[in-house]
Design a protein around this motif. Structure first.
Motif, PDB file in Angstrom:
ATOM      1  N   ALA A 166      18.210  32.691  22.916  1.00  0.00           N
ATOM      2  CA  ALA A 166      18.690  34.077  22.997  1.00  0.00           C
ATOM      3  C   ALA A 166      17.670  34.954  23.700  1.00  0.00           C
ATOM      4  N   ALA A 167      16.391  34.739  23.396  1.00  0.00           N
ATOM      5  CA  ALA A 167      15.330  35.527  24.033  1.00  0.00           C
ATOM      6  C   ALA A 167      15.323  35.292  25.538  1.00  0.00           C
ATOM      7  N   LYS A 168      15.462  34.051  25.962  1.00  0.00           N
ATOM      8  CA  LYS A 168      15.460  33.744  27.398  1.00  0.00           C
ATOM      9  C   LYS A 168      16.709  34.280  28.081  1.00  0.00           C
ATOM     10  N   PHE A 169      17.850  34.212  27.372  1.00  0.00           N
ATOM     11  CA  PHE A 169      19.085  34.779  27.909  1.00  0.00           C
ATOM     12  C   PHE A 169      18.917  36.272  28.171  1.00  0.00           C
ATOM     13  N   LEU A 170      18.341  36.981  27.211  1.00  0.00           N
ATOM     14  CA  LEU A 170      18.192  38.427  27.339  1.00  0.00           C
ATOM     15  C   LEU A 170      17.157  38.789  28.395  1.00  0.00           C
ATOM     16  N   LYS A 171      16.033  38.087  28.382  1.00  0.00           N
ATOM     17  CA  LYS A 171      14.966  38.397  29.334  1.00  0.00           C
ATOM     18  C   LYS A 171      15.428  38.213  30.770  1.00  0.00           C
ATOM     19  N   SER A 172      16.278  37.225  31.006  1.00  0.00           N
ATOM     20  CA  SER A 172      16.730  36.921  32.369  1.00  0.00           C
ATOM     21  C   SER A 172      18.059  37.595  32.724  1.00  0.00           C
ATOM     22  N   HIS A 173      18.564  38.437  31.838  1.00  0.00           N
ATOM     23  CA  HIS A 173      19.835  39.113  32.110  1.00  0.00           C
ATOM     24  C   HIS A 173      19.731  39.936  33.392  1.00  0.00           C
ATOM     25  N   GLU A 174      20.828  40.052  34.101  1.00  0.00           N
ATOM     26  CA  GLU A 174      20.813  40.728  35.403  1.00  0.00           C
ATOM     27  C   GLU A 174      20.392  42.197  35.308  1.00  0.00           C
ATOM     28  N   ASN A 175      20.555  42.816  34.152  1.00  0.00           N
ATOM     29  CA  ASN A 175      20.161  44.215  33.989  1.00  0.00           C
ATOM     30  C   ASN A 175      18.821  44.390  33.276  1.00  0.00           C
ATOM     31  N   SER A 176      18.116  43.283  33.057  1.00  0.00           N
ATOM     32  CA  SER A 176      16.806  43.337  32.413  1.00  0.00           C
ATOM     33  C   SER A 176      15.714  43.634  33.436  1.00  0.00           C
ATOM     34  N   ASN A 177      14.704  44.376  32.999  1.00  0.00           N
ATOM     35  CA  ASN A 177      13.547  44.604  33.877  1.00  0.00           C
ATOM     36  C   ASN A 177      12.520  43.479  33.749  1.00  0.00           C
ATOM     37  N   GLY A 178      12.836  42.455  32.955  1.00  0.00           N
ATOM     38  CA  GLY A 178      11.958  41.296  32.830  1.00  0.00           C
ATOM     39  C   GLY A 178      10.926  41.405  31.728  1.00  0.00           C
ATOM     40  N   LYS A 179      10.895  42.540  31.030  1.00  0.00           N
ATOM     41  CA  LYS A 179       9.959  42.720  29.914  1.00  0.00           C
ATOM     42  C   LYS A 179      10.744  42.683  28.607  1.00  0.00           C
ATOM     43  N   LEU A 180      10.420  41.705  27.765  1.00  0.00           N
ATOM     44  CA  LEU A 180      11.182  41.466  26.548  1.00  0.00           C
ATOM     45  C   LEU A 180      10.422  41.913  25.315  1.00  0.00           C
ATOM     46  N   GLY A 181      11.069  42.732  24.501  1.00  0.00           N
ATOM     47  CA  GLY A 181      10.564  43.071  23.185  1.00  0.00           C
ATOM     48  C   GLY A 181      11.405  42.389  22.120  1.00  0.00           C
ATOM     49  N   ALA A 182      10.882  42.308  20.920  1.00  0.00           N
ATOM     50  CA  ALA A 182      11.642  41.760  19.798  1.00  0.00           C
ATOM     51  C   ALA A 182      11.255  42.509  18.539  1.00  0.00           C
ATOM     52  N   VAL A 183      12.270  42.842  17.745  1.00  0.00           N
ATOM     53  CA  VAL A 183      12.052  43.448  16.441  1.00  0.00           C
ATOM     54  C   VAL A 183      12.888  42.677  15.429  1.00  0.00           C
ATOM     55  N   GLY A 184      12.300  42.425  14.257  1.00  0.00           N
ATOM     56  CA  GLY A 184      13.028  41.672  13.245  1.00  0.00           C
ATOM     57  C   GLY A 184      12.568  42.051  11.854  1.00  0.00           C
ATOM     58  N   PHE A 185      13.386  41.684  10.883  1.00  0.00           N
ATOM     59  CA  PHE A 185      13.194  42.129   9.511  1.00  0.00           C
ATOM     60  C   PHE A 185      13.212  40.929   8.565  1.00  0.00           C
ATOM     61  N   CYS A 186      12.154  40.780   7.764  1.00  0.00           N
ATOM     62  CA  CYS A 186      12.034  39.682   6.808  1.00  0.00           C
ATOM     63  C   CYS A 186      12.058  38.343   7.568  1.00  0.00           C
ATOM     64  N   PHE A 187      13.085  37.515   7.391  1.00  0.00           N
ATOM     65  CA  PHE A 187      13.203  36.302   8.195  1.00  0.00           C
ATOM     66  C   PHE A 187      13.094  36.636   9.681  1.00  0.00           C
ATOM     67  N   GLY A 188      13.718  37.744  10.068  1.00  0.00           N
ATOM     68  CA  GLY A 188      13.641  38.179  11.464  1.00  0.00           C
ATOM     69  C   GLY A 188      12.241  38.560  11.880  1.00  0.00           C
ATOM     70  N   GLY A 189      11.457  39.107  10.938  1.00  0.00           N
ATOM     71  CA  GLY A 189      10.053  39.392  11.230  1.00  0.00           C
ATOM     72  C   GLY A 189       9.286  38.113  11.490  1.00  0.00           C
ATOM     73  N   TYR A 190       9.580  37.077  10.694  1.00  0.00           N
ATOM     74  CA  TYR A 190       8.969  35.767  10.956  1.00  0.00           C
ATOM     75  C   TYR A 190       9.355  35.266  12.348  1.00  0.00           C
ATOM     76  N   ILE A 191      10.625  35.408  12.719  1.00  0.00           N
ATOM     77  CA  ILE A 191      11.060  34.915  14.030  1.00  0.00           C
ATOM     78  C   ILE A 191      10.357  35.670  15.159  1.00  0.00           C
ATOM     79  N   VAL A 192      10.122  36.966  14.995  1.00  0.00           N
ATOM     80  CA  VAL A 192       9.348  37.703  16.005  1.00  0.00           C
ATOM     81  C   VAL A 192       7.965  37.075  16.158  1.00  0.00           C
ATOM     82  N   ASN A 193       7.299  36.834  15.034  1.00  0.00           N
ATOM     83  CA  ASN A 193       5.975  36.189  15.082  1.00  0.00           C
ATOM     84  C   ASN A 193       6.054  34.798  15.713  1.00  0.00           C
ATOM     85  N   TYR A 194       7.113  34.068  15.404  1.00  0.00           N
ATOM     86  CA  TYR A 194       7.299  32.723  15.959  1.00  0.00           C
ATOM     87  C   TYR A 194       7.515  32.782  17.473  1.00  0.00           C
ATOM     88  N   LEU A 195       8.373  33.698  17.937  1.00  0.00           N
ATOM     89  CA  LEU A 195       8.634  33.810  19.374  1.00  0.00           C
ATOM     90  C   LEU A 195       7.378  34.182  20.139  1.00  0.00           C
TER      91      LEU A 195
END
Length: 296
Positions: A166-195
């Motif tokens: 999903a991160a690669k899909f979003l980062k390479s999207h045609e309307n992306s400027n190529g800079k990817l951020g991520a925000v997550g909560f609890c399990f999602g916070g872990y996934i941010v750290n993992y990514l």
């Protein structure tokens, strides 16, 4: 309808809910423990309405808001479950390329609160994408108990691969400027750290809310700027912070940590009594400023 004040609820009830929400206690045991508080004068309806989510309270940006446009997008995940899907929200009055932010849910699938977080980001000028880890099983089922059980039944490694995809899909999207951020909560916070740790060049900036770190052997890969958001009363997550911070310093990772006084685990989630309005607003203002600085 307003939530009961969290100060009226004993801390032990929040501790029980945290254990229940993270798989350490079944619902029957959780309700039985709440019953011990009823026996000493608390109302069960007040306890459950404060602790269990009410997603009608979590809509800060309507899906009909004229400033955003929301759709669902699918992406390929060959190392994960094959296909994934997420909630894709863009500013209605801006054209690309724009900064992009992946929004990562808790341990129960893409619930209404997390979809609203994606809309808040789009309202602030970012393209936001919130994948649903439960998509291979039909998606978020409409209630957290079932969603939590569904997510627990899934292969964790494949879920992680789905979020990488999903991160690669979003980062390479045609309307992306190529800079990817991520925000997550609890399990999602872990996934941010993992990514941030699994591939050095994947994330530009990450904001984990009360999330545990990636495995120690991965941390030397972290190059993204991090803003770590923690609640003072979140003992379970906070005990992992000193070791994580030591590694961030060791590997010269640009980071900042904010510890929110009196805040509980889940303090940003405005659908439960753990919500702390002042700290949630402060942490979100900091998040938007951080992403604006790092992703523009």
């Amino acid at each position: 309808m307003s939530q009961p004040k969290r100060d009226d609820i004993p801390q032990e009830a929040f501790d029980w809910y945290d254990e229940y929400a993270h798989g350490g206690m079944d619902r029957r045991t959780f309700m039985k423990k709440l019953g011990t508080l009823v026996a000493v004068g608390y109302s069960m309806s007040v306890l459950t309405s404060a602790l269990l989510p009410n997603y009608a309270l979590a809509e800060q940006v309507s899906f009909n808001d004229a400033d955003i446009k929301a759709t669902y997008e699918t992406f390929d995940s060959p190392q994960g479950h094959g296909k994934g899907q997420g909630y894709f929200v863009v500013p209605a009055n801006k054209t690309g390329p724009l900064p992009v932010v992946l929004v990562i849910h808790e341990n129960r699938g893409l619930n209404p609160y997390v979809k609203d977080v994606a809309r808040r980001l789009a309202k602030a000028g970012f393209i936001a994408f919130a994948p649903d880890a439960l998509y291979p099983l039909g998606g978020y089922p409409g209630n957290d108990d079932e969603g939590r059980a569904m997510q627990r039944s899934m292969d964790r490694d494949k879920i992680q691969q789905d979020f990488i995809a999903a991160a690669k899909f979003l980062k390479s999207h045609e309307n992306s400027n190529g800079k990817l951020g991520a925000v997550g909560f609890c399990f999602g916070g872990y996934i941010v750290n993992y990514l941030a740790a699994v591939e050095s060049d994947l994330l530009t900036a990450g904001v984990p809310f009360y999330g545990t770190p990636a495995k120690k052997e991965l941390r030397e890969n972290i190059k993204a700027s991090l803003m770590v958001q923690l609640g003072e009363e979140d003992e379970r997550v906070n005990k992992s912070w000193p070791d994580y911070e030591a590694d961030l310093k060791r590997y010269k990772v640009p980071y900042q940590m904010h510890m929110y006084k009196g805040a509980k685990h889940g303090f940003h989630n405005d659908s439960t009594g753990r919500y702390d309005e002042a700290n949630a607003k402060l942490s979100w203002d900091r998040t938007i400023s951080f992403f604006t600085e790092k992703l523009s």
